[in-house]
Every structure is written in C-alpha cells, then in structure tokens.
Design a protein around this motif. Structure first.
Motif, PDB file in Angstrom:
ATOM      1  N   LEU A 283       0.829  -1.204   0.000  1.00 53.69           N
ATOM      2  CA  LEU A 283       0.000   0.000   0.000  1.00 53.69           C
ATOM      3  C   LEU A 283       0.864   1.255   0.000  1.00 53.69           C
ATOM      4  O   LEU A 283       0.605   2.203  -0.765  1.00 53.69           O
ATOM      5  N   ALA A 284       1.905   1.283   0.841  1.00 56.39           N
ATOM      6  CA  ALA A 284       2.761   2.459   0.935  1.00 56.39           C
ATOM      7  C   ALA A 284       3.471   2.739  -0.388  1.00 56.39           C
ATOM      8  O   ALA A 284       3.582   3.896  -0.826  1.00 56.39           O
ATOM      9  N   GLN A 285       3.954   1.693  -1.035  1.00 59.50           N
ATOM     10  CA  GLN A 285       4.636   1.876  -2.317  1.00 59.50           C
ATOM     11  C   GLN A 285       3.676   2.401  -3.372  1.00 59.50           C
ATOM     12  O   GLN A 285       4.038   3.250  -4.192  1.00 59.50           O
ATOM     13  N   LEU A 286       2.430   1.920  -3.344  1.00 55.31           N
ATOM     14  CA  LEU A 286       1.419   2.395  -4.291  1.00 55.31           C
ATOM     15  C   LEU A 286       1.143   3.882  -4.067  1.00 55.31           C
ATOM     16  O   LEU A 286       1.055   4.665  -5.026  1.00 55.31           O
ATOM     17  N   CYS A 287       1.013   4.285  -2.803  1.00 57.90           N
ATOM     18  CA  CYS A 287       0.770   5.699  -2.488  1.00 57.90           C
ATOM     19  C   CYS A 287       1.951   6.565  -2.921  1.00 57.90           C
ATOM     20  O   CYS A 287       1.767   7.678  -3.411  1.00 57.90           O
ATOM     21  N   ALA A 288       3.173   6.060  -2.742  1.00 61.63           N
ATOM     22  CA  ALA A 288       4.356   6.838  -3.121  1.00 61.63           C
ATOM     23  C   ALA A 288       4.453   7.000  -4.633  1.00 61.63           C
ATOM     24  O   ALA A 288       4.820   8.072  -5.132  1.00 61.63           O
ATOM     25  N   GLU A 289       4.126   5.940  -5.355  1.00 63.52           N
ATOM     26  CA  GLU A 289       4.213   5.999  -6.820  1.00 63.52           C
ATOM     27  C   GLU A 289       3.130   6.879  -7.432  1.00 63.52           C
ATOM     28  O   GLU A 289       3.276   7.352  -8.559  1.00 63.52           O
ATOM     29  N   HIS A 290       2.032   7.069  -6.683  1.00 66.23           N
ATOM     30  CA  HIS A 290       0.914   7.867  -7.201  1.00 66.23           C
ATOM     31  C   HIS A 290       0.516   8.910  -6.154  1.00 66.23           C
ATOM     32  O   HIS A 290      -0.639   9.011  -5.756  1.00 66.23           O
ATOM     33  N   ALA A 291       1.538   9.662  -5.709  1.00 65.94           N
ATOM     34  CA  ALA A 291       1.343  10.649  -4.648  1.00 65.94           C
ATOM     35  C   ALA A 291       0.257  11.654  -5.034  1.00 65.94           C
ATOM     36  O   ALA A 291       0.281  12.226  -6.129  1.00 65.94           O
ATOM     37  N   GLY A 292      -0.679  11.854  -4.135  1.00 67.70           N
ATOM     38  CA  GLY A 292      -1.774  12.789  -4.367  1.00 67.70           C
ATOM     39  C   GLY A 292      -2.954  12.188  -5.087  1.00 67.70           C
ATOM     40  O   GLY A 292      -4.064  12.717  -4.992  1.00 67.70           O
ATOM     41  N   ALA A 293      -2.741  11.084  -5.798  1.00 67.70           N
ATOM     42  CA  ALA A 293      -3.832  10.437  -6.536  1.00 67.70           C
ATOM     43  C   ALA A 293      -4.386   9.231  -5.797  1.00 67.70           C
ATOM     44  O   ALA A 293      -5.468   8.749  -6.116  1.00 67.70           O
ATOM     45  N   VAL A 294      -3.619   8.698  -4.830  1.00 67.68           N
ATOM     46  CA  VAL A 294      -4.079   7.603  -3.978  1.00 67.68           C
ATOM     47  C   VAL A 294      -3.898   8.060  -2.530  1.00 67.68           C
ATOM     48  O   VAL A 294      -2.771   8.275  -2.082  1.00 67.68           O
ATOM     49  N   VAL A 295      -5.000   8.219  -1.806  1.00 64.44           N
ATOM     50  CA  VAL A 295      -4.963   8.738  -0.437  1.00 64.44           C
ATOM     51  C   VAL A 295      -5.609   7.723   0.499  1.00 64.44           C
ATOM     52  O   VAL A 295      -6.721   7.230   0.230  1.00 64.44           O
ATOM     53  N   VAL A 296      -4.906   7.393   1.588  1.00 64.60           N
ATOM     54  CA  VAL A 296      -5.437   6.456   2.571  1.00 64.60           C
ATOM     55  C   VAL A 296      -6.325   7.223   3.551  1.00 64.60           C
ATOM     56  O   VAL A 296      -5.872   8.134   4.240  1.00 64.60           O
ATOM     57  N   GLU A 297      -7.588   6.829   3.629  1.00 64.07           N
ATOM     58  CA  GLU A 297      -8.531   7.470   4.535  1.00 64.07           C
ATOM     59  C   GLU A 297      -8.688   6.709   5.854  1.00 64.07           C
ATOM     60  O   GLU A 297      -9.079   7.280   6.870  1.00 64.07           O
ATOM     61  N   GLY A 298      -8.372   5.448   5.869  1.00 63.27           N
ATOM     62  CA  GLY A 298      -8.468   4.659   7.089  1.00 63.27           C
ATOM     63  C   GLY A 298      -8.238   3.192   6.778  1.00 63.27           C
ATOM     64  O   GLY A 298      -8.155   2.796   5.605  1.00 63.27           O
ATOM     65  N   PRO A 299      -8.062   2.380   7.825  1.00 60.73           N
ATOM     66  CA  PRO A 299      -8.061   2.753   9.235  1.00 60.73           C
ATOM     67  C   PRO A 299      -6.767   3.449   9.637  1.00 60.73           C
ATOM     68  O   PRO A 299      -5.826   3.520   8.837  1.00 60.73           O
ATOM     69  N   GLU A 300      -6.711   3.932  10.879  1.00 56.49           N
ATOM     70  CA  GLU A 300      -5.537   4.667  11.339  1.00 56.49           C
ATOM     71  C   GLU A 300      -4.288   3.801  11.305  1.00 56.49           C
ATOM     72  O   GLU A 300      -3.181   4.292  11.067  1.00 56.49           O
TER      73      GLU A 300
END
Length: 325
Positions: A283-300
């Motif tokens: 998940l973290a790698q996906l968010c980094a590769e698509h910064a601003g376009a994939v945002v984690v809303e939850g869970p904490e």
C-alpha cells in the motif's frame, strides 16, 4: 536419505555447484568430508538429486532431470560426476512480486549457515538483483529491516521495536529477544520472546514500524523455543479505505475483486472505496508511486504504516553527513 529425512536446499545447491566446478568428477568420500556429512548421507543427496525434475520448461523427459555417471557411483571407491545439468539450459524470469518473494526467502534461508553457504546465497541474491559483480558477496541482502533482524539474531542481542499488532488501536514499543526468522509467502515473521507480554510471539515484518538495536543480551532458550512452529492468526487481507483519482485507476484496479468497478467520483474528484491489500508495504509503495492520486482514509493503522514507510524512505534518501551529495 537414511540419516535425515529433512531436505536442506542450501546443501543441495552447494553440492551441485561443487560438481559443476569439478567437471571430471570427485571422490564421494572426499565430497562427504568437504561438506561435513557421512558418505551414506552424501550418496543419499546424489540419489535425491537424481529424482529432481524441472517441469514447465521446454525440456522433456530425461532432459529435464539431473544425471550422474552411474558406473562411477558403483565403483569400490565411488566417484561422482554430473553428466547432465538441466538448469544450464533453462532461463528463469520473475515478475516483481515473485522476485521480492524469492529475495526475502533467500534472506531468511541465510540464517545460521556456514560462510561458504552464505556466499552461495549472497551471489545468487546479487544475480537476481542484477548486480554488476554477481560473484561478490551482496552487502545487506534483503530489506534494511530484515537485515537488522538478522544481525540482532546473529549477535544474540535484544531489539526494541515499535509494533502495530493486528486489531490494536495504536502501535506500541516492545523489547524482544529475537530468535529466528521464517518466511511464509511474501511475509517474513520474527520468532521472539516479548518481555512486555512475557511470552513468545510471532511478529510480522511489515507491522514493525520502527526498530532499535540494543546491547543487552537475550536470555537462554532451548532449541524447541527457537524452532517452535509458525503460528499465524490468519492470512486475511487488510481492508483499507482509499480515495482514488481517476488517473490512478489503472494502478489500483489489480487490487479490486474481478468485475468490480470504481464508484463514480464524488465532488472532490475522487472515488472512495474499500480496497484489500496483502501488506501495508505494498500500500505504501502504491501511495508513493501515485502521490496525491491515492490517499489512505483509514483505518488509522494503515495511515500510520504508510507514514512510517514514507519517513524511512526519506531518511534513507538523505545524504550521509560529510559525504558528497
């Protein structure tokens, strides 16, 4: 194998490499002494390799199996010569996920091996990574975290870890006695004694958010404690609530169940939907590769894991003080 029913993959690879270097063959007794096993065990290893087949390739029948000089093995002083090596004609390619799984597995397999066996594993890891000098031992094979866990086990020293347990509301610091690593699928698990819980626990590597090496030695443990079987509470996927911009649909779509489409974008321009992941590292790698376009809303728990991964990536990218940028 009469002396042991356990098949040691590192020993098998080492024996094959030995025979490849001795193309004219080697004395069975000398091979046994070289690898620190009996002649009976070494003959059992050769007999086992004789049965190994490589299916799913262009090789068929005997061409897909190892072969040895049968007459030499029946001599009064047995002689071992590899006469056919199917791996010499097979090219293997891995996709990124398969390669990561193989590298993690090699890293864990490296535990408690001799210097010669570790050198074999390090050379293989270097080749898989595409290193320029594949014959040189790889420096720190595997992820930095797994390397740190392995060093602590080798040193017999305690670790302080910040761990986010499944079902917990927040991560917590624990001091553990690390004993052994084990791989299951793409996950690495640490067998350790937890001083906070006063009991043995299995810690999943992607849930260890931070770690600190301590100088204090671990306690005394039996072989049964060190080799206790892996107990996993379940291989359930982690469900994460994401906000996904249309530009990131192609990257996130492989993680959706077959046939499921993204919801229509809301007023903020994002589709809001639950998505399952096998690990927060993915998940973290996906968010980094698509910064601003994939945002984690939850869970904490997922948000904390992504933040920790991002901090570690930034720290790793910083130049070392005093070094040239």
């Amino acid at each position: 194998m009469n002396e042991s029913t356990k098949i040691d993959p590192v020993l098998l690879v080492s024996v094959l490499n030995f025979l490849r270097r001795h193309e004219h063959g080697a004395d069975l007794g000398e091979m046994a002494r070289h690898f620190g096993v009996s002649a009976v065990r070494m003959r059992g290893i050769i007999d086992f390799l004789w049965t190994v087949e490589f299916p799913g390739t262009a090789l068929l029948g005997p061409e897909s199996m190892f072969d040895f000089d049968a007459e030499g093995l029946e001599d009064e002083e047995p002689w071992v010569r590899l006469t056919h090596d199917p791996t010499a004609r097979v090219s293997r390619r891995f996709d990124p996920q398969e390669l990561a799984t193989v590298l993690i597995g090699l890293d864990a397999l490296r535990e408690h091996r001799s210097a010669e066996e570790r050198a074999v594993i390090d050379r293989l890891s270097a080749k898989l990574r595409g290193g320029e000098d594949a014959d040189a031992p790889a420096e720190g094979s595997g992820s930095p975290l797994v390397d740190a866990l392995r060093r602590a086990i080798d040193r017999g020293a305690q670790l302080r870890i910040r761990y986010f347990a499944s079902g917990a509301d927040a991560p917590e610091w624990r001091v553990v006695d690390p004993l052994r690593l084990e791989v299951r699928g793409a996950m690495v698990y640490l067998n350790a004694y937890c001083t906070k819980r006063r009991g043995f626990r299995w810690f999943r590597h992607d849930r260890i958010l931070e770690h600190e090496a301590l100088d204090s030695p671990i306690g005394e443990y039996s072989e049964a404690d060190r080799n206790r079987p892996l107990e996993v509470s379940g291989h359930r996927l982690a469900t994460v609530r994401l906000a996904v911009a249309p530009s990131a649909y192609p990257a996130v779509r492989p993680y959706l169940p077959p046939g499921r489409a993204f919801p229509e974008p809301e007023d903020d321009g994002f589709s809001h939907c639950p998505v399952d992941f096998r690990s927060y590292q993915v998940l973290a790698q996906l968010c980094a590769e698509h910064a601003g376009a994939v945002v984690v809303e939850g869970p904490e728990e997922a948000r904390a894991a992504v933040r920790s991964w991002a901090r570690s990536a930034i720290d790793a990218a910083r130049p070392v003080p005093g070094s040239r940028a």
